[in-house]
Design a protein around this motif. Structure first.
Motif, PDB file in Angstrom:
ATOM      1  N   MET A   1      30.213  84.619  47.073  1.00 53.62           N
ATOM      2  CA  MET A   1      30.624  84.897  45.667  1.00 53.62           C
ATOM      3  C   MET A   1      31.963  84.233  45.328  1.00 53.62           C
ATOM      4  O   MET A   1      32.608  83.141  46.372  1.00 53.62           O
ATOM      5  N   ASP A   2      32.259  83.236  43.904  1.00 60.25           N
ATOM      6  CA  ASP A   2      33.747  82.308  44.098  1.00 60.25           C
ATOM      7  C   ASP A   2      34.199  83.340  44.121  1.00 60.25           C
ATOM      8  O   ASP A   2      36.181  82.373  44.278  1.00 60.25           O
ATOM      9  N   ALA A   3      34.289  84.405  43.323  1.00 59.89           N
ATOM     10  CA  ALA A   3      35.421  84.910  43.465  1.00 59.89           C
ATOM     11  C   ALA A   3      35.325  86.508  42.431  1.00 59.89           C
ATOM     12  O   ALA A   3      34.292  86.517  42.073  1.00 59.89           O
ATOM     13  N   GLU A   4      35.929  87.800  42.166  1.00 62.92           N
ATOM     14  CA  GLU A   4      36.018  88.946  42.177  1.00 62.92           C
ATOM     15  C   GLU A   4      35.421  88.563  40.847  1.00 62.92           C
ATOM     16  O   GLU A   4      34.425  89.697  40.137  1.00 62.92           O
ATOM     17  N   LEU A   5      36.189  88.237  39.996  1.00 62.46           N
ATOM     18  CA  LEU A   5      36.347  87.998  38.827  1.00 62.46           C
ATOM     19  C   LEU A   5      36.116  86.762  37.776  1.00 62.46           C
ATOM     20  O   LEU A   5      37.347  86.159  37.985  1.00 62.46           O
ATOM     21  N   ALA A   6      35.767  86.370  36.714  1.00 57.69           N
ATOM     22  CA  ALA A   6      35.687  85.539  35.863  1.00 57.69           C
ATOM     23  C   ALA A   6      36.521  85.532  34.368  1.00 57.69           C
ATOM     24  O   ALA A   6      35.732  86.265  34.131  1.00 57.69           O
ATOM     25  N   VAL A   7      37.028  84.968  33.918  1.00 56.66           N
ATOM     26  CA  VAL A   7      37.804  85.301  32.337  1.00 56.66           C
ATOM     27  C   VAL A   7      36.679  84.553  31.485  1.00 56.66           C
ATOM     28  O   VAL A   7      37.505  83.099  31.672  1.00 56.66           O
ATOM     29  N   ILE A   8      35.963  84.419  30.914  1.00 57.03           N
ATOM     30  CA  ILE A   8      35.821  83.076  30.017  1.00 57.03           C
ATOM     31  C   ILE A   8      36.441  83.180  28.492  1.00 57.03           C
ATOM     32  O   ILE A   8      36.059  83.814  28.013  1.00 57.03           O
ATOM     33  N   GLY A   9      37.478  82.042  28.705  1.00 56.96           N
ATOM     34  CA  GLY A   9      38.237  81.659  27.407  1.00 56.96           C
ATOM     35  C   GLY A   9      38.624  81.924  27.535  1.00 56.96           C
ATOM     36  O   GLY A   9      39.616  83.247  27.588  1.00 56.96           O
ATOM     37  N   LEU A  10      40.078  80.955  27.220  1.00 57.65           N
ATOM     38  CA  LEU A  10      41.797  81.825  27.345  1.00 57.65           C
ATOM     39  C   LEU A  10      42.629  81.161  26.460  1.00 57.65           C
ATOM     40  O   LEU A  10      43.632  80.334  26.057  1.00 57.65           O
ATOM     41  N   GLY A  11      42.016  81.928  25.332  1.00 59.86           N
ATOM     42  CA  GLY A  11      42.944  82.665  24.245  1.00 59.86           C
ATOM     43  C   GLY A  11      43.919  83.222  24.131  1.00 59.86           C
ATOM     44  O   GLY A  11      44.121  83.894  24.701  1.00 59.86           O
ATOM     45  N   SER A  12      43.089  84.050  23.092  1.00 61.54           N
ATOM     46  CA  SER A  12      44.586  85.101  22.222  1.00 61.54           C
ATOM     47  C   SER A  12      44.540  86.740  23.403  1.00 61.54           C
ATOM     48  O   SER A  12      45.174  86.413  24.112  1.00 61.54           O
ATOM     49  N   ILE A  13      42.778  86.417  23.626  1.00 59.03           N
ATOM     50  CA  ILE A  13      42.813  87.748  24.841  1.00 59.03           C
ATOM     51  C   ILE A  13      42.434  87.302  26.046  1.00 59.03           C
ATOM     52  O   ILE A  13      43.337  87.731  27.090  1.00 59.03           O
TER      53      ILE A  13
END
Length: 381
Positions: free
Chosen positions: A1-13
């Motif tokens: 695993m590269d990490a536990e969590l990914a967030v795709i898109g760093l805009g409003s939400i």
């Protein structure tokens, strides 16, 4: 695993989900196709309205309450001024459907309010040109959010907590495998335990077919007008506002720059009614009809504004068929979590939505009472 969590898109939400996740784990990576708060995202336009009195399901009220507290936490953590409390005015016909719906919402949620008569409005807020049978519902806890500042602050806070941010890294695909969720950008791949999709108008590219079928990217138009006397329209003197009649409507914010007042058409004639298949090609120029409608309404509503559009722009956002967002797992066995489809009305609750997404995606908490926003509501249709 590269990490536990990914967030795709760093805009409003996505920015808020990244910030909240970084408080729970240092194993989180944020992907941004351009840069946080870039000018073509749904974050554009300087400000968004924050309102405690909300014309929607009462189920949103706890999210709004939580969001207000989290905006204050983000300000304290970063030293940024993000939410300016100006109060808020909702103006319409006394005993008309708009005003009555607002008052019913306050009875259900317990939100603080005060009804201002036409005479009280004329005395306190003479900037508004009122119709003979007008009144207003005043929301003392309403205000304006500085969008660029909010997103930049959330991303910086997440990085300070140990999150990794990959800018200029557009995601081409996300694929669930036995080893985890594989995220691909160009010729690079990463593998994560869980992934949050929060890329707004660009989210459809990463969605299964049944969600593509019930979502569209729409164009949101914003317009600004110059005040003849900027002090009359300052945040201290001019609350955020929304004004609805059957034939016309407008919402807006005070002159945070001391000169230009945001006053944008809402409803069917607003740009948000126009579907835009490609979020990268949203028409930024206003149509003749849009210019004429905005100018006509400002001329009637605000004698203190020069009735010529000083600035205008358009931005993409993802709209769902029922106008409620997509918040939750794709299905009960999925490792992909949606936080998108906010239909042009998500920013006021962005911190609350980010809190929900981060805590649920990381398995820290399951929030009850959100069946109306879960993605699986569309699987049976």
């Amino acid at each position: 695993m590269d990490a536990e969590l990914a967030v795709i898109g760093l805009g409003s939400i996505g920015s808020m989900a990244l910030w909240q996740a970084s408080r729970l784990t240092d194993s989180v990576v944020g992907f941004e196709a351009a840069t946080p708060a870039h000018g073509r995202s749904a974050v554009g336009g300087d400000t968004r309205l924050f309102r405690m009195i909300y014309l929607g399901r009462p189920d949103y009220y706890p999210i709004i309450e939580r969001s207000r507290g989290l905006w204050a936490e983000l300000e304290a953590e970063t030293g940024q001024d993000i939410l300016t409390t100006t109060g808020g005015l909702s103006i319409g016909t006394a005993n008309g459907s708009y005003i009555n719906s607002l008052l019913e919402a306050t009875r259900v949620t317990g939100a603080e309010y005060r009804v201002l008569s036409r005479e009280e409005m004329a005395e306190r807020y003479p900037q508004h040109n009122l119709r003979p049978d007008d009144c207003a519902v005043y929301d003392p806890r309403a205000g304006v959010l500085r969008t660029d500042r909010a997103v930049s602050a959330a991303v910086a806070a997440a990085q300070a907590n140990g999150a990794t941010v990959l800018q200029n890294t557009p995601v081409d695909s996300i694929t669930e495998t036995d080893q985890g969720v594989v995220v691909t950008s160009g010729d690079r791949t990463w593998t994560f335990e869980k992934v949050i999709v929060a890329s707004g108008g660009w989210s459809r590219r990463l969605m299964p077919d049944h969600l593509k079928a019930v979502t569209e990217t729409h164009r949101i138009v914003l317009t600004w007008f110059i005040a003849e006397d900027g002090t009359q329209f300052s945040p201290e003197n001019f609350p955020a506002f929304s004004r609805w009649y059957e034939d016309r409507s407008m919402y807006g914010a005070p002159a945070v720059d001391g000169v230009t007042v945001k006053a944008s058409v809402d409803g069917p004639l607003a740009g948000r009614a126009r579907a835009t298949p490609d979020p990268d090609s949203v028409p930024r120029e206003l149509t003749r009809e849009e210019i004429e409608k905005a100018t006509e309404i400002v001329t009637e509503f605000f004698p203190g504004l020069i009735p010529t559009i000083a600035r205008a722009d358009a931005f993409p956002d993802l709209f769902t068929q029922d106008r409620h967002p997509l918040i939750g797992w794709l299905d009960q066995n999925s490792s992909i979590y949606c936080a998108t489809g906010f239909s042009g009305k998500g920013f006021k609750m962005a911190t609350g939505y980010g809190h929900i997404a981060a805590h649920e995606a990381l398995g820290k908490q399951t929030i009850e009472g959100l069946d109306f926003v879960r993605p699986d509501r569309f699987k049976t249709r």
